[in-house]
Design a protein around this motif. Structure first.
Motif, short mmCIF file in Angstrom:
data_model
loop_
_atom_site.label_atom_id
_atom_site.label_comp_id
_atom_site.label_asym_id
_atom_site.label_seq_id
_atom_site.Cartn_x
_atom_site.Cartn_y
_atom_site.Cartn_z
N ASN A 85 49.35 -49.09 -60.16
CA ASN A 85 48.54 -49.74 -59.13
C ASN A 85 47.10 -49.23 -59.20
O ASN A 85 46.60 -48.60 -58.26
N PRO A 86 46.42 -49.50 -60.32
CA PRO A 86 45.06 -48.94 -60.49
C PRO A 86 44.08 -49.42 -59.44
O PRO A 86 43.18 -48.68 -59.04
N LEU A 87 44.27 -50.65 -58.93
CA LEU A 87 43.30 -51.16 -57.94
C LEU A 87 43.31 -50.33 -56.67
O LEU A 87 42.27 -50.16 -56.03
N LYS A 88 44.49 -49.78 -56.31
CA LYS A 88 44.56 -48.90 -55.14
C LYS A 88 43.63 -47.70 -55.35
O LYS A 88 42.96 -47.24 -54.43
N TYR A 89 43.57 -47.21 -56.60
CA TYR A 89 42.76 -46.02 -56.90
C TYR A 89 41.27 -46.37 -56.93
O TYR A 89 40.44 -45.61 -56.44
N TYR A 90 40.95 -47.56 -57.46
CA TYR A 90 39.54 -47.98 -57.42
C TYR A 90 39.11 -48.19 -55.98
O TYR A 90 38.00 -47.83 -55.59
N ASP A 91 40.00 -48.77 -55.18
CA ASP A 91 39.65 -49.08 -53.80
C ASP A 91 39.45 -47.80 -52.98
O ASP A 91 38.37 -47.55 -52.42
N ASN A 92 40.47 -46.94 -52.93
CA ASN A 92 40.37 -45.76 -52.06
C ASN A 92 39.43 -44.72 -52.64
O ASN A 92 38.56 -44.19 -51.94
N ASN A 93 39.59 -44.41 -53.93
CA ASN A 93 38.82 -43.30 -54.50
C ASN A 93 37.36 -43.68 -54.72
O ASN A 93 36.45 -42.95 -54.32
N LEU A 94 37.13 -44.83 -55.36
CA LEU A 94 35.74 -45.18 -55.68
C LEU A 94 35.05 -45.89 -54.52
O LEU A 94 33.95 -45.50 -54.12
#
Ligand code: UFG
Length: 329
Positions: A85-94
């Motif tokens: 779920n890479p988009l979760k990481y782009y959303d929350n982290n970045l």
């Protein structure tokens, strides 16, 4: 003036708050409690519940409190999940960090200490790893953390913000008081999973591969006590408060242990036989990750106090045996 700890109800964040409070600092915590725990919030810290992606929430904290600097832990950190779920990481982290930085710039807050990771290096060129070594993440979690570091650099150049990025190796152990410790759901980390066996919650520990090019075929990691990590954040904030330039530091003990060695040490600490079984490799695991932390020692004056693996596992065991379900009753 206070330090704002974003993500201060999580594992490393809560331990950092405990050290800050012990050092007599005023602490404000912001956390959405998605993976953090209200029980881990230090009673002497002021707490705001909200999400780093909400500009309104972040602004409201900076408007209500006089903040000197920010320590930023608010991010997702599961390597496996970041791959599915890479988009979760782009959303929350970045995106979360973008909102935090926008609000910091708007409120004239120019100092930030940030949780980075050994995962920024990917497969290392050599060990021990230096901060100047190649960064080429093998997972999306590490990629977002590296991108966050780069955001700080460019926003710093444009707006005069200074940052310290702390690249942790394998965080483990628990607070000496036994009040707080590691409580992830799902749990993916080696030491808490091993300790589920003597706690009666797991039959055996799986060893993910014994055909690596290491002394016993299992992966080598550099295990660092969470309280030593916490101390590094205070030193890093003091470094920025003293007006020093932006910087990046590795945090580890500089000593590697194999998975089998960690299991053996846990057997010794718990007195339990802890059965182990070999299973296939886990995708994306580098064979060996060991930090050079000489820079943190010489520049920040960092001096880890709990480097002994047996002491680290004993502190984790003290937490897990008394809190087999984490913070849940
Ligand atoms: N391992 C097992 N069995 C398990 C769990 C883990 O053999 O049940 C092994 C892993 O393969 C690895 C070692 O134990 O070799 C440590 O695994 P962890 O999951 O505890 O930690 P990682 O080294 O994978 O990850 C840690 C942090 C990440 C960070 C990463 C940097 O938890 O956030 O280091 O490489 F990204």
């Amino acid at each position: 003036m206070a330090i704002l700890v974003f993500g201060g109800a999580g594992y490393i964040g809560s331990h950092t708050v405990y050290e800050l409070v012990d050092a007599g600092r005023d602490v404000v915590i912001a956390d959405n409690l998605e993976t953090g725990h209200i029980e881990a919030v230090h009673p002497k810290a002021k707490f705001y519940q909200g999400d780093i992606r909400s500009r309104e929430f972040v602004d409201s904290v900076f408007e209500a409190e006089k903040i000197d600097g920010v320590i930023h832990f608010a991010a997702n950190s599961l390597v496996g999940e970041s791959m599915t779920n890479p988009l979760k990481y782009y959303d929350n982290n970045l995106c979360g960090t973008k909102v935090l930085l926008e609000s910091m710039v708007a409120h004239g807050i120019d100092k930030i200490v940030f949780s980075s990771t050994a995962a920024t290096y990917g497969e290392p060129e050599r060990v021990p790893i230096l901060e100047t070594d190649r960064t080429d993440p093998t997972n999306c979690y590490g990629e977002t953390k590296l991108s966050m570091e780069k955001m700080f650099k460019w926003i710093g150049l444009a707006h005069g913000l200074r940052f310290v990025s702390l690249r942790y190796f394998n965080a483990c152990g628990a607070h000496v008081s036994g009040q707080i410790g590691e409580a992830h759901s799902p749990e993916t980390h080696l030491i808490p999973l091993i300790l589920q066996v003597p706690n009666g919650q797991r039959e055996a520990i799986s060893i993910f591969g014994d055909d690596y090019d290491t002394k016993d075929g299992t992966c080598i990691r550099d295990y660092i006590h969470v309280t030593d990590l916490a101390q590094a954040h205070i030193l890093a904030m003091d470094y920025l408060l003293a007006g020093k330039e932006s910087n990046i530091f590795n945090l580890g003990n500089g000593v590697g242990f194999t998975v089998k060695e960690v299991i053996d040490t846990a057997r010794k600490v718990t007195g339990h036989p802890i059965p182990a079984k070999i299973t296939p490799r886990r995708a994306g695991d580098p064979a060996q990750l060991i930090a050079s932390s000489e820079k943190a020692k010489s520049v920040l004056g960092w001096n880890p106090q709990h480097a002994d693996l047996e002491e680290i596992i004993a502190s984790a065991w003290n937490w897990h045996k008394n809190h087999p379900h984490g913070f849940a009753k």
